[in-house]
Design a protein around this motif. Structure first.
Motif, PDB file in Angstrom:
ATOM      1  N   GLU A  47      -9.202  -3.828  -4.574  1.00 51.90           N
ATOM      2  CA  GLU A  47      -9.351  -2.892  -3.468  1.00 51.90           C
ATOM      3  C   GLU A  47     -10.681  -2.169  -3.632  1.00 51.90           C
ATOM      4  O   GLU A  47     -10.981  -1.645  -4.701  1.00 51.90           O
ATOM      5  CB  GLU A  47      -8.192  -1.889  -3.455  1.00 51.90           C
ATOM      6  CG  GLU A  47      -6.832  -2.535  -3.249  1.00 51.90           C
ATOM      7  CD  GLU A  47      -5.695  -1.522  -3.234  1.00 51.90           C
ATOM      8  OE1 GLU A  47      -5.986  -0.307  -3.349  1.00 51.90           O
ATOM      9  OE2 GLU A  47      -4.537  -1.923  -3.103  1.00 51.90           O
TER      10      GLU A  47
ATOM     11  N   GLN B 103     -11.412   1.922   2.025  1.00 52.32           N
ATOM     12  CA  GLN B 103     -10.626   1.917   3.252  1.00 52.32           C
ATOM     13  C   GLN B 103     -11.536   1.884   4.463  1.00 52.32           C
ATOM     14  O   GLN B 103     -12.640   2.431   4.441  1.00 52.32           O
ATOM     15  CB  GLN B 103      -9.727   3.156   3.346  1.00 52.32           C
ATOM     16  CG  GLN B 103      -8.511   3.139   2.433  1.00 52.32           C
ATOM     17  CD  GLN B 103      -7.584   4.306   2.721  1.00 52.32           C
ATOM     18  OE1 GLN B 103      -8.033   5.407   3.011  1.00 52.32           O
ATOM     19  NE2 GLN B 103      -6.289   4.072   2.637  1.00 52.32           N
TER      20      GLN B 103
ATOM     21  N   GLU C 255       0.845  -1.178   0.000  1.00 52.71           N
ATOM     22  CA  GLU C 255       0.000   0.000   0.000  1.00 52.71           C
ATOM     23  C   GLU C 255       0.886   1.235   0.000  1.00 52.71           C
ATOM     24  O   GLU C 255       2.039   1.184   0.451  1.00 52.71           O
ATOM     25  CB  GLU C 255      -0.918   0.004   1.234  1.00 52.71           C
ATOM     26  CG  GLU C 255      -1.838  -1.208   1.306  1.00 52.71           C
ATOM     27  CD  GLU C 255      -2.629  -1.246   2.613  1.00 52.71           C
ATOM     28  OE1 GLU C 255      -2.443  -0.323   3.430  1.00 52.71           O
ATOM     29  OE2 GLU C 255      -3.401  -2.197   2.792  1.00 52.71           O
TER      30      GLU C 255
ATOM     31  N   THR D  20      -6.774  -0.956   3.966  1.00 49.36           N
ATOM     32  CA  THR D  20      -7.392  -1.226   2.673  1.00 49.36           C
ATOM     33  C   THR D  20      -8.374  -2.388   2.791  1.00 49.36           C
ATOM     34  O   THR D  20      -8.083  -3.397   3.423  1.00 49.36           O
ATOM     35  CB  THR D  20      -6.314  -1.575   1.629  1.00 49.36           C
ATOM     36  OG1 THR D  20      -5.425  -0.468   1.485  1.00 49.36           O
ATOM     37  CG2 THR D  20      -6.950  -1.888   0.278  1.00 49.36           C
TER      38      THR D  20
END
Length: 209
Positions: free
Chosen positions: A157, A160, A43, A167
């Motif tokens: 993904e 968040q 990330e 993630t």
């Protein structure tokens, strides 16, 4: 009498002195150290976090990141360094998308390992779910498996977590296509056999304690 088995060698925890370093001692200096760290992150990492890891002034790290980004651009490397969402991460250069796509599609012909299947099942039934929660269910680190599933296009993904900023992952339309499903709601009723989200949080917290 049978002699007792030998005791396994003790594993020593590295001391602060053993972990100490000076980036000036590395062949590539601060830029080489940054590359080494950025090659293993999944990330984007902030400049502040990188400066803390390298024990260097944030201005020096920011300048080194800019130099790396410019250098990759001038050398027309197959990868680039970009600042996205407040953090830095390595990415494949878009000009090489055709060869990357071919590699990914060819890799999809190979069978998934048992570890990949188990991880994929947890994500499918608990999505959106963070990496730490998946690891808590499986009881092992899942970083490599997550990367494999992302490469295969089976997960992606999806946002968040508001509290932890971790993630979150979910399955893709390609995943549904491969299983012949129209939506996630058509998955078999396996969810009751998986721990609830609050239980996963407790497990994850216990593992970090």
């Amino acid at each position: 009498m049978t002699a007792p088995p030998p005791e396994p060698p003790a594993v020593e925890t590295p001391t602060e002195d053993q972990l100490a370093f000076d980036v000036a001692d590395f062949p590539g200096g601060i830029r080489g150290a940054l590359e080494a760290v950025l090659m293993v992150v999944d990330e984007p990492v902030t400049t502040l976090a990188l400066a803390s890891a390298l024990e260097q002034p944030i201005d020096a790290v920011a300048a080194a990141l800019a130099d790396l980004e410019q250098g990759y651009e001038e050398q027309r490397r197959g990868f680039t360094l970009r600042e996205v969402g407040g953090g830095w991460r390595m990415y494949s250069r878009h000009e090489y998308a055709p060869v990357v796509e071919k590699f990914v599609l060819d890799g999809q012909q190979a069978r998934l390992t048992q570890a990949s299947l188990e991880t994929l099942a947890v994500i499918a039934y608990r999505q959106p779910v963070s990496r730490s929660r998946v690891a808590a269910v499986r009881g092992v680190t899942v970083d490599g498996v997550i990367r494999t599933l992302l490469t295969r296009g089976l997960i992606e993904e999806v946002g968040q977590d508001e509290e932890s900023t971790a993630t979150l992952y979910g399955t893709t339309s390609y995943f549904l296509e491969r299983l012949g499903l129209g939506s996630i709601e058509e998955l078999p009723a396996l969810a009751p056999y998986l721990p609830e989200v609050d239980v996963l949080d407790e497990i994850a917290e216990g593992g970090r304690g």
